[in-house]
Design a protein around this motif. Structure first.
Motif, PDB file in Angstrom:
ATOM      1  N   ALA A  49       6.540  10.950  -2.251  1.00 52.20           N
ATOM      2  CA  ALA A  49       5.508  10.376  -3.113  1.00 52.20           C
ATOM      3  C   ALA A  49       5.383   8.880  -2.831  1.00 52.20           C
ATOM      4  N   LEU A  50       4.243   8.293  -3.204  1.00 50.80           N
ATOM      5  CA  LEU A  50       3.960   6.895  -2.869  1.00 50.80           C
ATOM      6  C   LEU A  50       4.077   6.004  -4.104  1.00 50.80           C
ATOM      7  N   PRO A  51       4.690   4.818  -3.942  1.00 52.65           N
ATOM      8  CA  PRO A  51       5.033   3.977  -5.093  1.00 52.65           C
ATOM      9  C   PRO A  51       3.972   2.930  -5.435  1.00 52.65           C
ATOM     10  N   LEU A  52       3.830   2.697  -6.718  1.00 53.90           N
ATOM     11  CA  LEU A  52       3.019   1.624  -7.274  1.00 53.90           C
ATOM     12  C   LEU A  52       3.896   0.856  -8.245  1.00 53.90           C
ATOM     13  N   GLY A  53       3.584  -0.415  -8.493  1.00 53.52           N
ATOM     14  CA  GLY A  53       4.396  -1.141  -9.453  1.00 53.52           C
ATOM     15  C   GLY A  53       3.887  -2.539  -9.714  1.00 53.52           C
ATOM     16  N   ASN A  54       4.230  -3.077 -10.882  1.00 54.93           N
ATOM     17  CA  ASN A  54       3.880  -4.463 -11.210  1.00 54.93           C
ATOM     18  C   ASN A  54       5.112  -5.299 -11.545  1.00 54.93           C
ATOM     19  N   GLY A  55       6.285  -4.815 -11.147  1.00 52.65           N
ATOM     20  CA  GLY A  55       7.526  -5.532 -11.394  1.00 52.65           C
ATOM     21  C   GLY A  55       8.285  -5.034 -12.599  1.00 52.65           C
ATOM     22  N   ARG A  56       7.584  -4.561 -13.591  1.00 57.97           N
ATOM     23  CA  ARG A  56       8.218  -3.956 -14.771  1.00 57.97           C
ATOM     24  C   ARG A  56       7.893  -2.479 -14.850  1.00 57.97           C
ATOM     25  N   GLU A 182      -8.198   7.438  -7.177  1.00 57.79           N
ATOM     26  CA  GLU A 182      -7.637   6.108  -6.939  1.00 57.79           C
ATOM     27  C   GLU A 182      -6.533   5.849  -7.968  1.00 57.79           C
ATOM     28  N   TYR A 183      -5.519   5.093  -7.539  1.00 52.78           N
ATOM     29  CA  TYR A 183      -4.383   4.782  -8.396  1.00 52.78           C
ATOM     30  C   TYR A 183      -3.978   3.321  -8.161  1.00 52.78           C
ATOM     31  N   PHE A 184      -3.648   2.627  -9.224  1.00 49.13           N
ATOM     32  CA  PHE A 184      -3.028   1.312  -9.061  1.00 49.13           C
ATOM     33  C   PHE A 184      -2.250   0.942 -10.317  1.00 49.13           C
ATOM     34  N   CYS A 185      -1.322   0.011 -10.147  1.00 47.69           N
ATOM     35  CA  CYS A 185      -0.508  -0.487 -11.260  1.00 47.69           C
ATOM     36  C   CYS A 185      -0.742  -1.985 -11.351  1.00 47.69           C
ATOM     37  N   SER A 186      -1.409  -2.408 -12.391  1.00 53.64           N
ATOM     38  CA  SER A 186      -1.891  -3.776 -12.508  1.00 53.64           C
ATOM     39  C   SER A 186      -0.825  -4.722 -13.057  1.00 53.64           C
ATOM     40  N   TYR A 187      -0.565  -5.798 -12.319  1.00 55.47           N
ATOM     41  CA  TYR A 187       0.265  -6.885 -12.841  1.00 55.47           C
ATOM     42  C   TYR A 187      -0.521  -7.773 -13.809  1.00 55.47           C
ATOM     43  N   PRO A 188      -1.763  -8.167 -13.486  1.00 52.90           N
ATOM     44  CA  PRO A 188      -2.492  -9.022 -14.433  1.00 52.90           C
ATOM     45  C   PRO A 188      -2.690  -8.397 -15.803  1.00 52.90           C
ATOM     46  N   ASN A 189      -2.815  -7.059 -15.871  1.00 52.82           N
ATOM     47  CA  ASN A 189      -3.124  -6.419 -17.145  1.00 52.82           C
ATOM     48  C   ASN A 189      -2.087  -5.390 -17.589  1.00 52.82           C
ATOM     49  N   LEU A 363       6.965  -7.192  -4.062  1.00 57.32           N
ATOM     50  CA  LEU A 363       6.134  -7.703  -5.146  1.00 57.32           C
ATOM     51  C   LEU A 363       5.856  -6.627  -6.195  1.00 57.32           C
ATOM     52  N   SER A 364       6.004  -5.346  -5.820  1.00 59.16           N
ATOM     53  CA  SER A 364       5.769  -4.252  -6.760  1.00 59.16           C
ATOM     54  C   SER A 364       6.937  -4.019  -7.699  1.00 59.16           C
ATOM     55  N   CYS A 365       8.149  -4.380  -7.282  1.00 60.55           N
ATOM     56  CA  CYS A 365       9.311  -4.093  -8.127  1.00 60.55           C
ATOM     57  C   CYS A 365       9.983  -5.340  -8.665  1.00 60.55           C
ATOM     58  N   SER A 366       9.448  -6.514  -8.370  1.00 63.41           N
ATOM     59  CA  SER A 366      10.042  -7.742  -8.903  1.00 63.41           C
ATOM     60  C   SER A 366       8.955  -8.807  -9.038  1.00 63.41           C
ATOM     61  N   ARG A 367       8.575  -9.081 -10.287  1.00 57.32           N
ATOM     62  CA  ARG A 367       7.604 -10.149 -10.543  1.00 57.32           C
ATOM     63  C   ARG A 367       8.143 -11.064 -11.632  1.00 57.32           C
ATOM     64  N   ASN A 368       7.871 -10.750 -12.885  1.00 55.16           N
ATOM     65  CA  ASN A 368       8.404 -11.602 -13.947  1.00 55.16           C
ATOM     66  C   ASN A 368       9.057 -10.791 -15.056  1.00 55.16           C
ATOM     67  N   ALA A 369       9.573  -9.608 -14.725  1.00 52.80           N
ATOM     68  CA  ALA A 369      10.288  -8.799 -15.711  1.00 52.80           C
ATOM     69  C   ALA A 369      11.591  -9.490 -16.109  1.00 52.80           C
ATOM     70  N   ALA A 370      12.208  -8.968 -17.146  1.00 50.18           N
ATOM     71  CA  ALA A 370      13.437  -9.590 -17.659  1.00 50.18           C
ATOM     72  C   ALA A 370      14.632  -9.352 -16.753  1.00 50.18           C
ATOM     73  N   VAL A 371      14.561  -8.318 -15.921  1.00 49.50           N
ATOM     74  CA  VAL A 371      15.693  -7.970 -15.061  1.00 49.50           C
ATOM     75  C   VAL A 371      15.194  -7.761 -13.634  1.00 49.50           C
TER      76      VAL A 371
END
Length: 821
Positions: A49-56, A182-189, A363-371
């Motif tokens: 399967a293919l991954p999407l992410g916004n860091g959290r 289409e699929y995406f995981c939004s960091y801005p929103n 950038l998909s698994c680490s942005r500004n999350a707590a961990v």
């Protein structure tokens, strides 16, 4: 004819750009069976399967035809641990362990090897090791979308992920009807978004939410599904909520009593998902987020913006970060799907794609999350994942963040800083309660999101990890020269150093060593004491890291103009650290005693950490230590796990052997990658992806050496050297830096390990220490041009083709162009 040739060249260029970022497949991923859910060793969904992410918030999509499986993760969702204890107990430390600390140390001082009663391991386990459960990173929830399409009737199926835009897609035909997703995981929103559309047909969908955890409520009402649940903990379950909203235009939507939404005869269906846990990084409670209100508000905001606005903001966000750094090799695309490209064997196309994909994963698994990202980054579908999908501090957590600096994703470092602040707060209790040390903080081998810093449950895994973790922390400053950041993290650096200053103790020869310790995860004197004989004293890797930490703290205190007495004390300790030694086979000794075996091919080579990611062994400054490192690398051989292959890529790059570094990167990309390009440890660990790309950056640019003698024209006289040879011996004594280290220009080594397999190419946006970005082009294996842009007021020197330049000084945004002579 000339016009036709130009069009052909343009089309070829577009195809190649797509190939650099596009993962494609001609069939869906394998479904996630119950057997796979219960056993991470069984391949299937997680490897395809293919991954999407916004860091959290993360997701994976299978692209199933009859049924789509969207697996969701929240990086804060753990289970089977404890939270909300008092400040001391929350650290995981064994209460009162310090009372027996010297008793444990006596086993080390009297060299009680092995694992029997009274041994170093047995004593560490009995008196120091934590009795608290670490727990494990957990899957979050799932969404199943049923289409009732017959896979046997489908033609022209494609499943893809564009790593440049972060958009996943599925396309196929049934007769004259065309279906698109289409699929995406939004960091801005902060939402996961999907769109189902059809031409020459309508869509009928059944949308169901589920979780492997206890579901406390599941309600379908109108267009909305709301799932509430809790993940089991030892004392305080993690609460969470997921909201799924379906917009099908004027089509009919029916909510049934089973918690499902039915969509009938739609042309265009948009699905929006918001989800949160109650986790907050507040030590020691680790709770308090109003997850239900946040899920509701986030979803409402997303719905008000609408699909197109969400998608445009997402693409702008991801593509701007992806565009910061571009690695480009010359090759002709093979026009294969990604799984076939991997099966086809090594290729420049695969190596190029792997580089770009790893940056996307970062950038998909680490942005500004707590961990920060864990062993699997963000993506896990197992209630009992491999190695808990936790935070291993004996390489893996640090390796996850090597490439954020060089490959130009510095914003991805924020979760690491957040985590270290929690660890330093918790670790002061472990330092005091486990070891009786009043100053500073300590961290063991394994961590979780609840501030666990205690020594591991197995005494043979005793390790102090503060110095290793702080190496990344200071490197982030070295690359940015951001004094405000340095001021923020300085207490963490100082606290780690304070712990080691008190924890170090004299050994037989009077030098200072760290103990208890080990050399991850290797054994010694195996014939006499067995393969679990791992506990030791003065392991070389930790001695090297102590020097690294002390040197960084000296520089930080000078830059910030504080703690002069602390700095002076560090300077007196450094030369007392036990030396690095060259052993009987000409190797870097892994331990103070010459226990190394030339037939030892262990995957960890931690005693070369001063070569990489450290800076104190170098072919340009320490020839004897470099030759010994080469012997060690020969002993360890070429057989490697995923992350170990990645580290060896970096080692060989630092040894300036581009072809050998490329051999390992080639092996990593073609033999240590699943079909979705997740690293194949085995099983999946994401550090191989990140470490491998860090190795590519090291092949093209190195900047870890400092010019402390700017009048010197030869690099061996100009650069700071961390070890000096003790006369008439194989010992190398740690060297105290002069105060000018704080202002010493970094030396940019251009194309230090360019492989012959990459004769022509370019890279833009590599970051160098000193606050610099570098673009490099090369032809026929030779540098043609380097463009160096200052991101702050800075100075530097260039080392290229065996020559060391003068010192160049640039103001912010100024550019220096360097051409090959």
């Amino acid at each position: 004819m000339k016009h036709l040739i130009s069009i052909t060249i343009l089309l070829f260029s577009v195809i190649q750009v797509q190939a650099q970022f596009l993962l494609t497949y001609d069939e869906p991923a394998t479904g996630f069976s119950e057997a796979q859910r219960n056993d991470y060793r069984k391949p299937g969904y997680m490897q395809e399967a293919l991954p999407l992410g916004n860091g959290r918030l993360g997701a994976m999509f299978s692209g199933g035809i009859a049924e789509e499986h969207i697996m969701l993760n929240d990086i804060t969702l753990w289970m089977n641990a404890k939270r909300g204890l008092n400040e001391v107990e929350q650290s995981g430390t064994r209460i009162g362990a310090y009372k027996n600390f010297d008793k444990v140390r006596e086993a080390y001082r009297t060299e009680k090897y092995g694992t029997t009663e009274g041994s170093m391991e047995a004593m560490s386990t009995k008196y120091l090791s934590s009795e608290q459960p670490l727990g494990n990173y957990a899957p979050f929830t799932d969404v199943f979308i049923t289409t009732n399409h017959n896979p046997n009737e489908v033609s022209n199926y494609t499943r893809s992920l564009n790593a440049f835009t972060g958009i996943g897609s599925v396309n196929y035909s049934i007769g004259k009807a065309n279906f698109k997703r289409e699929y995406f995981c939004s960091y801005p929103n902060d939402v996961v978004v999907m769109r189902y559309s059809a031409q020459n047909a309508t869509i009928n969908l059944s949308i169901k939410a589920s979780s492997l955890h206890k579901i406390t409520s599941l309600k379908a009402d109108g267009n909305l599904l709301v799932l509430n649940g809790e993940a089991a903990m030892e004392n305080d379950p993690i609460q969470f909520q997921k909201r799924v909203y379906v917009d099908a235009g004027k089509a009919k939507i029916t909510a049934n009593n089973n918690g499902e939404l039915q969509v009938e005869n739609a042309k265009d269906v948009k699905i929006y998902i918001s989800a949160y846990t109650d986790y907050l990084p507040d030590y020691p409670s680790f709770k308090g987020r109003d997850f239900e209100a946040d899920a509701e508000k986030t979803l409402e905001k997303a719905l008000n913006l609408g699909y197109n606005a969400l998608k445009n903001a997402h693409v702008k966000d991801v593509s701007s970060l992806m565009d910061n750094c571009e690695f480009k090799l010359e090759y002709k695309p093979l026009n294969l799907t990604t799984d076939e490209l991997i099966k086809n064997g090594p290729s420049l196309e695969l190596e190029n794609l792997y580089f770009n994909y790893a940056r996307y994963l970062q950038l998909s698994c680490s942005r500004n999350a707590a961990v920060p990202s864990n062993l699997q980054g963000l993506w896990n579908g197992h209630l009992k994942p491999a190695w808990n999908a936790d935070y291993h501090t004996d390489i893996n957590l640090a390796m996850n963040y090597w490439m954020v600096e060089t490959a130009n994703l510095p914003s991805s470092f924020a979760p690491y800083v957040s985590y270290l602040k929690t660890i330093a707060e918790s670790g002061k209790h472990t330092a005091k309660e486990s070891f009786g040390i009043e100053q500073g903080w300590s961290m063991g081998l394994n961590g979780n999101v609840f501030g666990f810093t205690a020594p591991n449950v197995h005494g043979r895994r005793m390790q102090q990890s503060g110095a290793w973790l702080c190496q990344n922390l200071f490197e982030h400053y070295a690359f940015s020269k951001d004094k405000k950041y340095l001021e923020d993290v300085y207490p963490i650096l100082k606290g780690a150093a304070e712990f080691y200053m008190e924890f170090l103790a004299p050994w037989k020869d009077g030098s200072l060593v760290v103990y208890p310790t080990w050399s991850p995860e290797n054994a010694y004197l195996v014939k006499a004491f067995g393969k679990l004989n791992k506990q030791a004293y003065g392991a070389s890797f930790e001695q090297q890291l102590a020097l690294n930490l002390f040197t960084d703290c000296i520089e930080a205190s000078i830059v910030l103009n504080k703690d002069e007495a602390f700095r002076a004390k560090l300077k007196t300790i450094i030369p007392k650290l036990t030396p690095q030694k060259i052993g009987q086979y000409g190797q870097i000794q892994e331990w103070p005693e010459d226990w190394d075996s030339p037939t030892d091919q262990h995957r960890h080579i931690s005693h070369l950490i001063a070569l990489h990611p450290g800076r104190d062994f170098s072919p340009l400054t320490t020839p004897e230590l470099t030759n010994a490192a080469l012997v060690t690398m020969k002993h360890r051989g070429d057989i490697s796990t995923g992350w170990s292959t990645a580290w060896k890529t970096n080692f060989w790059a630092r040894l300036h052997n581009g072809d050998k570094a490329h051999q390992f990167y080639q092996f990593l990309t073609s033999k240590r990658a699943y079909s979705n390009l997740f690293d194949f440890h085995p099983p999946f660990q994401i550090d191989g992806n990140f470490g491998g790309v860090a190795g590519v950056c090291e092949m093209l640019l190195q900047s870890h050496l400092r010019s402390v003698n700017n009048s010197a024209k030869q690099i061996e006289q100009a650069a700071f050297v961390g070890y000096q040879n003790k006369p008439n011996s194989n010992h190398f004594i740690p060297k105290t830096p002069h105060d000018n280290i704080a202002n010493a220009p970094y030396i940019l080594h251009l194309l230090p390990a360019l492989p012959s397999a990459w004769p022509n190419g370019s890279v833009k946006g590599l970051r160098a220490r000193g606050g610099l970005e570098v673009d490099i082009t090369w032809e026929d294996g030779k540098l043609t041009e380097a463009k160096i842009t200052a991101k702050t007021n800075t100075s530097f020197r260039i080392y290229s083709e065996g020559n060391l330049s003068q010192v160049f000084s640039l103001n912010k945004d100024e550019v220096k162009v360097w051409k090959s002579k």
